[in-house]
Design an enzyme around this catalytic site. Structure first.
Site, short mmCIF file in Angstrom:
data_model
loop_
_atom_site.label_atom_id
_atom_site.label_comp_id
_atom_site.label_asym_id
_atom_site.label_seq_id
_atom_site.Cartn_x
_atom_site.Cartn_y
_atom_site.Cartn_z
N ARG A 1 -13.74 0.58 -3.22
CA ARG A 1 -13.19 0.72 -1.86
C ARG A 1 -12.94 2.17 -1.49
O ARG A 1 -11.80 2.58 -1.27
CB ARG A 1 -11.90 -0.09 -1.71
CG ARG A 1 -12.06 -1.57 -1.96
CD ARG A 1 -10.79 -2.34 -1.67
NE ARG A 1 -10.94 -3.75 -1.94
CZ ARG A 1 -9.99 -4.67 -1.78
NH1 ARG A 1 -8.80 -4.28 -1.35
NH2 ARG A 1 -10.22 -5.93 -2.05
N ASP B 1 0.85 -1.19 0.00
CA ASP B 1 0.00 0.00 0.00
C ASP B 1 0.89 1.24 0.00
O ASP B 1 2.04 1.21 0.45
CB ASP B 1 -0.88 0.04 1.25
CG ASP B 1 -1.76 -1.19 1.40
OD1 ASP B 1 -2.24 -1.70 0.37
OD2 ASP B 1 -1.96 -1.63 2.54
N ASP C 1 -4.81 1.91 3.65
CA ASP C 1 -5.57 0.82 4.27
C ASP C 1 -5.40 0.86 5.78
O ASP C 1 -4.32 1.20 6.29
CB ASP C 1 -5.10 -0.53 3.74
CG ASP C 1 -5.59 -0.81 2.32
OD1 ASP C 1 -6.26 0.06 1.72
OD2 ASP C 1 -5.30 -1.90 1.79
N ASP D 1 -1.68 -2.24 -4.82
CA ASP D 1 -2.70 -2.68 -3.87
C ASP D 1 -3.48 -1.46 -3.40
O ASP D 1 -4.04 -0.74 -4.21
CB ASP D 1 -2.05 -3.45 -2.72
CG ASP D 1 -3.07 -4.22 -1.88
OD1 ASP D 1 -4.20 -4.42 -2.34
OD2 ASP D 1 -2.71 -4.63 -0.76
#
Length: 439
Positions: free
Chosen positions: A317, A221, A264, A260
């Site tokens: 997301r 990430d 997060d 990715d």
């Protein structure tokens, strides 16, 4: 794949940084207030309990200006910043572009520098072609082991751990390119005014069992909040930079996905505020909770606030949530037609409150696509606008998805908000105020 090279910058500021020796430097004068700023009371979940002050108490000896990966790691506390255990209050000003794919001498490293144990992409593709390997098992064996070892070798270089009581601020176009920050099992971190670009994994894994056609999955990430508490992420710009998914090759019928998440929040992390950020040109943007089976670590945690952020040309997301009480308000969503899947993902045991957000949907995209039910039961959604029209997001989803209905109450009411703008005011405020360089 070859990662983009960093263009080196020269000039008085960089010369001064090079002369810092121990890296204890006087920060740029106009940035001093950013380094010493703390999160305001009631500004999202990161203001709960002890609040978030980052490195604001740092002394002069722990105030740094950095312009290389080696300097950044040293300022954070040692080789590869260790495990992020350096809890001394520190303020780090990131000046210009920092290429994280470099060795300690500043030489750029491409993907071949990390390949180990005989790994090569052509060999990997030949071994795990579905026509050869099949589609019922995840790859295993010597080449898969070599891929994982190569991936770890790159991660050790480009994933930089951040210790407790730290503030990191971008100045003079401060950018982290080719990797990201890991805030793991620590407390009290502030990251502001930075650009994050192309946290690319050189060694994605092929998983033929992921979905109906298989997928390539990458590891890194741009910023990961892992088991950490009291983290404020503010006025940053996150993107894939010069390596968008549209430019990636396709193998086995799927994009060779080297990216990715952008930001997060996982593994029991708690008390996070993400405010006034730009998330741009990316697929899987923000994941809150990474497993349905993680109730032991995640239940009662993963409390996060997203406000006054822009999601521009993102696929999904924004955020996708499991378990957490997540407050999503006053955000601006501007997806484009084509790959757009959804914005807010309602996952297992999630408790999302989505209020006064503005969705600028492309022609032909209905309000029913704003939400997706990933096994959740309900959310609170009110005051939201789609293309200028007040819209019941839950009602739109339920009307289009009778077999996956959502209830209308998340079961809690947010109190940690400094202000709530009407949805109609959100596009103008976020367009002019969000992202790096807007402080």
């Amino acid at each position: 794949m070859r990662l983009p090279r960093t263009v080196r910058t020269t000039g008085p500021l960089f010369a001064a940084a090079a002369l810092c020796g121990s890296l204890a430097c006087v920060p740029p004068a106009h940035a001093a207030d950013l380094g010493h700023s703390v999160l305001a009371a009631k500004d999202g979940w990161a203001s709960a309990t002890t609040g978030t002050t980052g490195g604001s108490k740092a002394d002069a000896a722990h105030t740094f200006t950095v312009s290389t990966r080696a300097q950044l790691v040293a300022a954070l506390g040692g080789k590869n910043s260790g495990n992020g255990s350096n809890a001394t209050p520190k303020i780090i000003y990131v000046s210009g572009v920092v290429d994280l794919n470099t060795d300690d001498a500043g030489k750029h490293l491409d993907c071949s520098a990390y390949a180990t144990d005989g790994y090569s992409l052509p060999a990997y593709l030949a071994a795990y072609d579905p026509k050869v390997w099949g589609t019922s098992e995840v790859p295993s064996g010597a080449l898969e082991d070599a891929r994982a070892a190569s991936q770890k070798k790159q991660a050790d270089k480009v994933q930089v751990n951040v210790g407790a009581n730290t503030t990191i601020v971008g100045v003079h176009g401060g950018t982290l390119r080719g990797g990201g920050l890991v805030v793991k099992n620590v407390d009290n971190v502030i990251v502001r005014n930075l650009s994050f670009e192309n946290a690319a994994d050189c060694f994605p894994q092929w998983d033929p069992t992921d979905g109906s056609t298989g997928n390539w999955n990458s590891e890194y990430d741009a910023m990961t909040v892992y088991g950490a508490t009291h983290v404020w992420v503010d006025h940053n710009t996150f993107s894939d930079g010069a390596v968008p998914d549209s430019g990636l090759p396709v193998y086995f019928g799927r994009v060779y996905e080297v990216h990715d998440g952008l930001l997060d929040v996982v593994k029991g992390a708690d008390y996070v505020t993400a405010s006034w950020n730009v998330f741009r040109n990316h697929d899987k943007t923000n994941l809150i909770g990474n497993s349905d089976g993680a109730s032991a670590t995640d239940a009662g945690h993963l409390r996060a606030t997203f406000h006054h952020n822009l999601w521009q040309n993102t696929v999904q997301r924004a955020p996708r949530v499991r378990y957490g009480q997540v407050d999503v308000y006053n955000n601006y969503y501007a997806p484009t037609a084509g790959d757009y899947e959804y914005s807010i993902g309602v996952g297992k045991s999630s408790q999302i409150v989505a209020q006064n957000n503005y969705f600028a949907l492309p022609s032909g995209t209905t309000a029913a696509k704003v939400l997706y039910n990933w096994g959740g039961t309900a959310l609170t959604a009110s005051g939201n606008s789609v293309n200028g029209t007040a819209t019941d997001l839950t009602g739109a989803w339920n009307a289009a998805n009778p077999a996956k209905q959502l209830g209308t109450s998340a079961g809690w009411t947010p109190t940690l908000r400094t202000r709530v703008d009407p949805a109609a005011a959100v596009p103008g405020k976020v367009r002019t105020g969000a992202g790096a360089g807007r402080l």
